[in-house]
Design an enzyme around this catalytic site. Structure first.
Site, PDB file in Angstrom:
ATOM      1  N   ASP A  32       0.477  -0.919   0.453  1.00 43.05           N
ATOM      2  CA  ASP A  32      -0.149   0.191   0.171  1.00 43.05           C
ATOM      3  C   ASP A  32       0.449   0.961  -0.140  1.00 43.05           C
ATOM      4  OD1 ASP A  32      -2.262  -1.821  -0.181  1.00 43.05           O
ATOM      5  OD2 ASP A  32      -3.145  -0.784   2.464  1.00 43.05           O
ATOM      6  N   LYS A  89      -8.226   0.503  -5.274  1.00 41.39           N
ATOM      7  CA  LYS A  89      -9.515   0.097  -4.577  1.00 41.39           C
ATOM      8  C   LYS A  89     -10.848   1.050  -4.621  1.00 41.39           C
ATOM      9  CE  LYS A  89      -6.834  -1.134  -0.426  1.00 41.39           C
ATOM     10  NZ  LYS A  89      -7.268  -3.153  -0.652  1.00 41.39           N
ATOM     11  N   GLY A 161      -5.106  -2.949   9.232  1.00 36.83           N
ATOM     12  CA  GLY A 161      -4.933  -1.610   9.771  1.00 36.83           C
ATOM     13  C   GLY A 161      -4.743  -2.108  10.979  1.00 36.83           C
ATOM     14  N   ARG A 173      -6.055 -20.509   6.602  1.00 32.62           N
ATOM     15  CA  ARG A 173      -6.381 -22.069   6.721  1.00 32.62           C
ATOM     16  C   ARG A 173      -7.574 -22.189   6.985  1.00 32.62           C
ATOM     17  NH1 ARG A 173      -2.447 -24.162   9.724  1.00 32.62           N
ATOM     18  NH2 ARG A 173      -0.742 -23.731  11.152  1.00 32.62           N
ATOM     19  N   GLY A 222      -2.746  -7.575   8.425  1.00 32.96           N
ATOM     20  CA  GLY A 222      -2.042  -7.912   9.914  1.00 32.96           C
ATOM     21  C   GLY A 222      -0.892  -8.519   9.395  1.00 32.96           C
ATOM     22  N   GLY A 243      -0.377  -3.839   3.496  1.00 31.51           N
ATOM     23  CA  GLY A 243      -0.892  -2.814   3.655  1.00 31.51           C
ATOM     24  C   GLY A 243      -0.156  -1.660   4.921  1.00 31.51           C
TER      25      GLY A 243
END
Lengths: 302, 191
Positions: A32, A89, A161, A173, A222, A243
């Site tokens: 990002d 986006k 974020g 998973r 994350g 990000g």
């Protein structure tokens, strides 16, 4: 029935060409960026693509309000400043924002839950577009619905974020585990399984035949350290989106480069140890378990 | 026979899948010592800037150049850029082929395209076209020395070249189900 779908023998915009660009991004890091300066740092660090936006997800969280497509002028500036692909986006279901991004000529559109959804029932019909789309998912059904709508690349959502990897792990998973279950199913159970997943039968069948998603699958939401990137790669994704994790850290250039290296050498703990040293402070982050209901972004998307 | 595929970034698993379909042993190459026991090397499509930077960081440049002097190398798309002597931009290159390449010369992703190409050196190459998939593809703008052109688009643009046992294609045979280009590369190793 009349269909808007691009034909497989069309010269431009066929699914092969759209999903093919995602295949070229594999083993790479998509970063990002909110400015030309960031974009240049990302390219210099070895990013395979950049996501051009006005605010990284951590700031979208803090800022609140309605998050929309970024200013086309900013996206164009970033497109002119780097030689790697540029993504942007649009809001879930906001097909006019997507049309605008196609008109600018971005290389990939992310129909993203990080922005405020424009439609609470329908995602964009992505087949008629010449440029490809990447969409988020939390489970196999959501991934296959997006592919059914024409997504040429999937990313597990994680929780954008936060700098907390727990949701990225959960979603990757969940998707990969469901594919392992699907592979074990006899063909005569696929229709009922498709019904349970809420996904198109043909896409379910194709996924079983391939033993993997029919398109490239990155992890997002994350990732803040080289170890996070390598963790997702070892779990079995094809590449990573980072990000807020880079430009909310103390030394973005160094951290960006280390995450690129970790995504290539994800199986080599000695190299990972080496590149994890002296990176400065990571982003502070928010533990996902402390987020109140309604503060999570991953629940957006249907 | 054992073929290495440079696995710094990009579509390396697609090449490995093609090679295994042809019953050839294929391995990922990320570090210099992994070049030692392979008979040929494929450099896949991907982002040439990323591949170049990682090759420099992990001391692969000189071993790769040495490898190309001794054994066959095939670059597809980003791999072709990486093998070129010049691209008119400042980024790390192997620079082993006497070709000048222009990056993203057909435009951005919206201009990426498919076009059948006739490649005479392939099996039935003059009668059965090869599906050319061009993604943000580079263009061969100049060739010198012993470089031979192997394929052209309908408008005459060259899209594949060979110099001794160094092979370069602007398109992606690894994204198709047609194994003829991989068979051709394997034939370069056997000669």
């Amino acid at each position: 029935m009349e269909t808007n779908e691009k034909k497989s023998d069309d010269r431009v915009g066929s699914f092969t060409v759209k999903s093919g660009l995602a295949q070229m991004l594999k083993g790479g890091v998509i970063m990002d960026v909110v400015s030309v300066e960031h974009a240049v740092i990302a390219e210099e660090a070895g990013a395979v693509a950049v996501m051009a936006l006005e605010r990284v997800p951590a700031d979208i969280r803090e800022h609140g309000g309605v998050a929309r497509m970024s200013d086309p002028a900013l996206i164009k500036e970033i497109m002119q400043s780097v030689s790697i692909p540029v993504m942007a986006k649009c809001r879930i279901g906001h097909f006019v924002e997507a049309q605008i991004l196609e008109a600018i000529g971005v290389d990939y559109v992310d129909e993203s839950e990080v922005l405020t959804p424009a439609d609470e029932r329908h995602h964009i019909d992505k087949h008629p577009f010449t440029i490809p789309f990447v969409c988020g998912c939390r489970d196999l059904g959501e991934a296959l619905r997006r592919i059914g709508e024409g997504a040429a690349m999937i990313r597990t959502k994680g929780e954008a974020g936060t700098g907390d990897i727990v949701e990225a792990v959960r979603h990757a998973r969940t998707v990969l585990g469901a594919i392992r279950d699907l592979k074990a199913k006899p063909d005569d159970e696929l229709m009922a399984y498709a019904k349970d997943l809420g996904a198109p039968y043909e896409v379910v069948k194709h996924t079983k035949e391939l033993g993997r998603l029919p398109v490239v699958n990155f992890a997002a939401g994350g990732i803040a350290t080289p170890a996070d990137a390598a963790l997702m790669m070892q779990i079995g994704v094809d590449g990573v989106f980072v990000g807020s994790g880079i430009f909310k850290s103390a030394d973005p250039a160094r951290r960006a480069k280390a995450i690129v290296e970790a995504t290539t050498h994800y199986k080599d703990p000695k190299i990972l140890a080496e590149i994890s040293q002296h990176l400065g402070e990571p982003m502070v982050g928010i533990s996902v378990s402390t987020l109140a209901e309604g503060e999570t972004l991953a629940d957006r998307g249907w | 026979m054992k073929i290495g595929v440079l696995a710094l970034q990009g579509a390396f698993s697609e090449h490995i899948h093609m090679l295994r379909q042809l019953d050839v042993e294929a391995v990922e190459v990320r570090l210099p010592e992994e070049l030692n026991d392979i008979d040929g090397l494929i450099i896949p499509g991907g982002e040439s800037t990323t591949i170049g930077k990682l090759a420099v960081m992990y001391q692969l440049m000189n071993p790769l150049r040495q490898f190309a002097r001794e054994r066959p190398v095939w670059g597809t798309c980003a791999g072709m850029i990486f093998m070129a002597k010049a691209i008119g931009m400042d980024q790390p290159l192997m620079g082993v082929m006497d070709i000048v390449v222009e990056r993203n010369a057909f435009g951005r992703q919206k201009d990426s395209f498919k076009e059948d190409v006739y490649v005479n050196v392939l099996k039935n190459g003059d009668s059965i076209p090869f599906p050319g998939i061009f993604i943000r593809s580079p263009k061969l703008v100049q060739t010198k020395g012993r470089v031979l052109m192997l394929a052209h688009l309908a408008d005459g643009t060259p899209v594949a070249a060979i110099e001794d046992r160094l092979l370069a294609t602007a398109f992606h045979p690894e994204l198709t189900t047609d194994t003829r280009f991989h068979q051709y590369f394997l034939s370069l190793i056997q000669t």
